[in-house]
Motif scaffolding. Structure first.
Motif, mmCIF file in Angstrom:
data_model
loop_
_atom_site.group_PDB
_atom_site.id
_atom_site.type_symbol
_atom_site.label_atom_id
_atom_site.label_comp_id
_atom_site.label_asym_id
_atom_site.label_seq_id
_atom_site.Cartn_x
_atom_site.Cartn_y
_atom_site.Cartn_z
ATOM 1 N N LEU A 90 18.058 -55.161 3.944
ATOM 2 C CA LEU A 90 16.707 -55.539 3.553
ATOM 3 C C LEU A 90 16.592 -55.544 2.044
ATOM 4 O O LEU A 90 17.200 -54.714 1.359
ATOM 5 N N PRO B 111 12.517 -53.367 0.722
ATOM 6 C CA PRO B 111 11.508 -53.389 1.781
ATOM 7 C C PRO B 111 10.305 -52.517 1.457
ATOM 8 O O PRO B 111 10.399 -51.541 0.707
ATOM 9 N N GLU C 145 11.104 -59.623 8.325
ATOM 10 C CA GLU C 145 11.275 -60.503 7.174
ATOM 11 C C GLU C 145 10.115 -61.488 7.140
ATOM 12 O O GLU C 145 9.905 -62.243 8.084
ATOM 13 N N ASP D 226 10.179 -58.235 2.488
ATOM 14 C CA ASP D 226 10.746 -57.577 3.653
ATOM 15 C C ASP D 226 9.922 -56.325 3.946
ATOM 16 O O ASP D 226 9.524 -55.601 3.023
#
Length: 250
Positions: free
Chosen positions: A14, A17, A77, A82
């Motif tokens: 990710l 995130p 996503e 993210d």
């Protein structure tokens, strides 16, 4: 089992995130919002967190298969950021459990590289809401301006009594660990599950994190709740009951 156990289901890559917490609370606002994100973006389950702080029960699916109750992290996503979405059916059953469990949640978020967090929830008004305002609280004053630009209101001494549970501790413990953390609280009566308040919170999140999401399923749920609200209003606006009719019927 241990007091806390974590199942590592998947570990996707990710990009910076953002932790989104949506556990049960007032009006189920945060939980509705988090689950809507998972539904719209088809999130990937990455962690299950089990704890003896949750009620001693299992959830049973449509095929009759039981699963010990837990909290879950999903990777999502979007076109803007993210997300690491945390949701579940319960919060901890004790003060110590709230601290221990939130610490675990933040550990998982850090493992995925998160440095920002948004706790989603509701703030009760005690009456039916016509226009849905989102109130905010932050771990650092520098975060206020950006949220105000997205329509969040910051009111002195509100919510009264502070923010309890995981949502409050994401700010308190997260801030101490260096997270840029904010709590987004949609106004809600506090009596009913509130899809409209959940949408108001999500619209703020869209503006802040620069993504877009559809709302058809939330609108359907809102229509169902409007029927309930209409009946409540009819009861509130109905004729007063004479004093001599206020008697016990058993």
């Amino acid at each position: 089992m241990d007091d806390i156990e974590i199942d590592e289901v998947a570990t996707p890559e990710l990009d910076d995130p953002v932790l989104i917490e949506g556990l049960p609370g007032v009006g189920h606002v945060g939980k509705l919002a988090a689950e809507h994100l998972l539904e719209e973006f088809d999130g990937e389950l990455v962690r299950r967190v089990y704890t003896t702080e949750f009620p001693p029960q299992v959830n049973v699916d449509g095929d009759g298969v039981a699963e010990l109750t837990c909290a879950e992290f999903h990777a999502v996503e979007t076109d803007g950021a993210d997300l690491l979405v945390l949701t579940g059916d319960h919060q901890a059953g004790s003060n110590k459990g709230h601290y221990t469990l939130t610490t675990t949640f933040l550990d998982v978020a850090e493992e995925f590289g998160a440095t920002r967090a948004y706790a989603l929830g509701g703030v009760p008004t005690g009456e039916l809401v016509e226009e849905y305002t989102v109130l905010g609280a932050v771990s650092d004053a520098d975060l206020v301006d950006g949220l105000e630009d997205a329509g969040v209101e910051f009111r002195p001494d509100e919510p009264a009594g502070g923010i309890v549970g995981v949502s409050g501790l994401v700010l308190g413990l997260g801030g101490r660990r260096g997270f840029d953390a904010a709590c987004l609280m949609g106004e809600t009566s506090g009596y009913l599950v509130d899809p409209k308040s959940a949408r108001a919170v999500l619209e703020v999140l869209e503006a802040v994190l620069d993504f877009s999401v559809g709302y058809e399923s939330l609108e359907d749920r809102a229509e169902e709740m409007e029927e309930v609200v209409g009946k409540i209003r009819e009861m509130q606006d109905g004729p007063a009951v004479p004093d001599d009719d206020l008697r016990y019927i058993g």
